[in-house]
Design a protein around this motif. Structure first.
Motif, PDB file in Angstrom:
ATOM      1  N   HIS A  48       0.814  -1.222   0.000  1.00 36.36           N
ATOM      2  CA  HIS A  48       0.000   0.000   0.000  1.00 36.36           C
ATOM      3  C   HIS A  48       0.844   1.268   0.000  1.00 36.36           C
ATOM      4  O   HIS A  48       0.424   2.311  -0.491  1.00 36.36           O
ATOM      5  CB  HIS A  48      -0.936   0.031   1.206  1.00 36.36           C
ATOM      6  CG  HIS A  48      -2.106  -0.885   1.082  1.00 36.36           C
ATOM      7  ND1 HIS A  48      -2.154  -2.102   1.704  1.00 36.36           N
ATOM      8  CD2 HIS A  48      -3.260  -0.766   0.392  1.00 36.36           C
ATOM      9  CE1 HIS A  48      -3.295  -2.694   1.401  1.00 36.36           C
ATOM     10  NE2 HIS A  48      -3.981  -1.909   0.611  1.00 36.36           N
ATOM     11  N   ASP A  49       2.031   1.194   0.595  1.00 38.71           N
ATOM     12  CA  ASP A  49       2.898   2.372   0.648  1.00 38.71           C
ATOM     13  C   ASP A  49       3.431   2.768  -0.722  1.00 38.71           C
ATOM     14  O   ASP A  49       3.963   3.865  -0.894  1.00 38.71           O
ATOM     15  CB  ASP A  49       4.068   2.139   1.608  1.00 38.71           C
ATOM     16  CG  ASP A  49       3.608   2.116   3.060  1.00 38.71           C
ATOM     17  OD1 ASP A  49       2.565   2.730   3.358  1.00 38.71           O
ATOM     18  OD2 ASP A  49       4.291   1.487   3.885  1.00 38.71           O
ATOM     19  N   THR A  50       3.292   1.887  -1.701  1.00 37.59           N
ATOM     20  CA  THR A  50       3.692   2.198  -3.071  1.00 37.59           C
ATOM     21  C   THR A  50       2.726   3.198  -3.699  1.00 37.59           C
ATOM     22  O   THR A  50       3.084   3.949  -4.608  1.00 37.59           O
ATOM     23  CB  THR A  50       3.716   0.905  -3.920  1.00 37.59           C
ATOM     24  OG1 THR A  50       4.545  -0.041  -3.262  1.00 37.59           O
ATOM     25  CG2 THR A  50       4.236   1.152  -5.306  1.00 37.59           C
ATOM     26  N   MET A  51       1.499   3.219  -3.214  1.00 41.87           N
ATOM     27  CA  MET A  51       0.451   4.070  -3.786  1.00 41.87           C
ATOM     28  C   MET A  51       0.587   5.512  -3.300  1.00 41.87           C
ATOM     29  O   MET A  51       0.750   5.773  -2.115  1.00 41.87           O
ATOM     30  CB  MET A  51      -0.924   3.526  -3.397  1.00 41.87           C
ATOM     31  CG  MET A  51      -2.083   4.330  -3.937  1.00 41.87           C
ATOM     32  SD  MET A  51      -3.691   3.575  -3.603  1.00 41.87           S
ATOM     33  CE  MET A  51      -3.726   3.529  -1.813  1.00 41.87           C
ATOM     34  N   ARG A  52       0.512   6.417  -4.259  1.00 41.07           N
ATOM     35  CA  ARG A  52       0.462   7.847  -3.953  1.00 41.07           C
ATOM     36  C   ARG A  52      -0.996   8.277  -4.064  1.00 41.07           C
ATOM     37  O   ARG A  52      -1.664   7.985  -5.053  1.00 41.07           O
ATOM     38  CB  ARG A  52       1.331   8.633  -4.941  1.00 41.07           C
ATOM     39  CG  ARG A  52       1.308  10.132  -4.718  1.00 41.07           C
ATOM     40  CD  ARG A  52       2.324  10.839  -5.603  1.00 41.07           C
ATOM     41  NE  ARG A  52       2.121  10.633  -7.026  1.00 41.07           N
ATOM     42  CZ  ARG A  52       1.314  11.373  -7.800  1.00 41.07           C
ATOM     43  NH1 ARG A  52       0.619  12.368  -7.278  1.00 41.07           N
ATOM     44  NH2 ARG A  52       1.203  11.120  -9.089  1.00 41.07           N
ATOM     45  N   VAL A  53      -1.487   8.946  -3.043  1.00 40.76           N
ATOM     46  CA  VAL A  53      -2.879   9.406  -3.024  1.00 40.76           C
ATOM     47  C   VAL A  53      -2.871  10.926  -3.060  1.00 40.76           C
ATOM     48  O   VAL A  53      -2.211  11.577  -2.263  1.00 40.76           O
ATOM     49  CB  VAL A  53      -3.619   8.909  -1.763  1.00 40.76           C
ATOM     50  CG1 VAL A  53      -5.054   9.411  -1.752  1.00 40.76           C
ATOM     51  CG2 VAL A  53      -3.566   7.389  -1.684  1.00 40.76           C
ATOM     52  N   GLN A  54      -3.606  11.451  -4.013  1.00 41.50           N
ATOM     53  CA  GLN A  54      -3.697  12.904  -4.194  1.00 41.50           C
ATOM     54  C   GLN A  54      -5.160  13.298  -4.042  1.00 41.50           C
ATOM     55  O   GLN A  54      -6.015  12.816  -4.779  1.00 41.50           O
ATOM     56  CB  GLN A  54      -3.187  13.248  -5.593  1.00 41.50           C
ATOM     57  CG  GLN A  54      -3.194  14.697  -5.940  1.00 41.50           C
ATOM     58  CD  GLN A  54      -2.581  14.886  -7.326  1.00 41.50           C
ATOM     59  OE1 GLN A  54      -1.456  14.483  -7.568  1.00 41.50           O
ATOM     60  NE2 GLN A  54      -3.351  15.480  -8.217  1.00 41.50           N
ATOM     61  N   VAL A  55      -5.434  14.152  -3.064  1.00 48.48           N
ATOM     62  CA  VAL A  55      -6.805  14.577  -2.789  1.00 48.48           C
ATOM     63  C   VAL A  55      -6.916  16.075  -3.035  1.00 48.48           C
ATOM     64  O   VAL A  55      -6.071  16.846  -2.585  1.00 48.48           O
ATOM     65  CB  VAL A  55      -7.200  14.263  -1.327  1.00 48.48           C
ATOM     66  CG1 VAL A  55      -8.615  14.756  -1.037  1.00 48.48           C
ATOM     67  CG2 VAL A  55      -7.065  12.778  -1.041  1.00 48.48           C
ATOM     68  N   THR A  56      -7.961  16.466  -3.740  1.00 52.90           N
ATOM     69  CA  THR A  56      -8.279  17.881  -3.933  1.00 52.90           C
ATOM     70  C   THR A  56      -9.650  18.127  -3.319  1.00 52.90           C
ATOM     71  O   THR A  56     -10.608  17.427  -3.660  1.00 52.90           O
ATOM     72  CB  THR A  56      -8.282  18.262  -5.422  1.00 52.90           C
ATOM     73  OG1 THR A  56      -7.034  17.884  -5.995  1.00 52.90           O
ATOM     74  CG2 THR A  56      -8.505  19.754  -5.604  1.00 52.90           C
ATOM     75  N   VAL A  57      -9.709  19.074  -2.397  1.00 47.49           N
ATOM     76  CA  VAL A  57     -10.953  19.406  -1.712  1.00 47.49           C
ATOM     77  C   VAL A  57     -11.346  20.827  -2.102  1.00 47.49           C
ATOM     78  O   VAL A  57     -10.517  21.737  -2.059  1.00 47.49           O
ATOM     79  CB  VAL A  57     -10.781  19.321  -0.182  1.00 47.49           C
ATOM     80  CG1 VAL A  57     -12.044  19.758   0.530  1.00 47.49           C
ATOM     81  CG2 VAL A  57     -10.398  17.928   0.236  1.00 47.49           C
ATOM     82  N   GLY A  58     -12.603  21.011  -2.475  1.00 45.89           N
ATOM     83  CA  GLY A  58     -13.107  22.330  -2.820  1.00 45.89           C
ATOM     84  C   GLY A  58     -14.098  22.837  -1.798  1.00 45.89           C
ATOM     85  O   GLY A  58     -15.085  22.164  -1.495  1.00 45.89           O
TER      86      GLY A  58
END
Length: 120
Positions: A48-58
Motif C-alpha cells: 500500500h505504501d507504493t500508492m500515492r494518493v492525491q486529494v483535492t478538496v473544494g
C-alpha cells in the motif's frame, strides 16, 4: 518510472449548522473513499505504501482547511491534500445559518506496472 492513475473517485460532504469547512471536507473525502475498493493490492502483493494518493478538496474558504490533518486520516498510501476554492455555501435567510458543502476528488497512483503484466 512515472506514476499512473489507477482510480479517481468523487465525493461530497457538508456541515449543515456549524459552518465547519474541515468537517465538510472530511465528510467529502470519506464519501469518495466509500465508493471504491482496490483489490489490486491483495491480488498482486503490491504494498500500500507504493500508492500515492492525491486529494483535492473544494470549499468556499480553502484557507480554513487543515490539509495535513485530512491527509493523516487517509487509510492507505502516501497522501497529500490540496484545498481549493469550490463547493458552496448555502445561507438560510430565516435563521442566518449557512450550510457548507465540500467536494473532493481522491486520486490513487501507482508506479507503472505494465512491465509486470502480459497480454494473453
Amino acid at each position: 518510472m512515472t506514476d499512473q492513475r489507477i482510480i479517481i473517485e468523487m465525493g461530497m460532504g457538508n456541515d449543515l449548522y456549524g459552518m465547519d469547512y474541515q468537517k465538510a471536507a472530511a465528510r467529502a473525502i470519506e464519501d469518495a473513499i466509500r465508493h471504491s475498493t482496490l483489490p489490486i493490492f491483495q491480488s498482486t502483493g503490491i504494498d500500500h505504501d507504493t500508492m500515492r494518493v492525491q486529494v483535492t478538496v473544494g470549499v468556499q474558504e480553502p484557507d480554513k482547511i487543515d490539509t495535513e490533518a485530512l491527509a493523516k486520516n487517509l487509510p492507505r498510501g502516501r497522501a497529500t491534500v490540496t484545498a481549493t476554492t469550490g463547493g458552496m455555501n448555502v445561507p438560510n435567510p430565516e435563521t442566518g445559518d449557512t450550510a457548507v458543502v465540500a467536494t473532493a476528488a481522491v486520486e490513487a497512483f501507482l508506479p507503472d506496472q505494465s512491465a509486470k503484466w502480459k497480454r494473453s
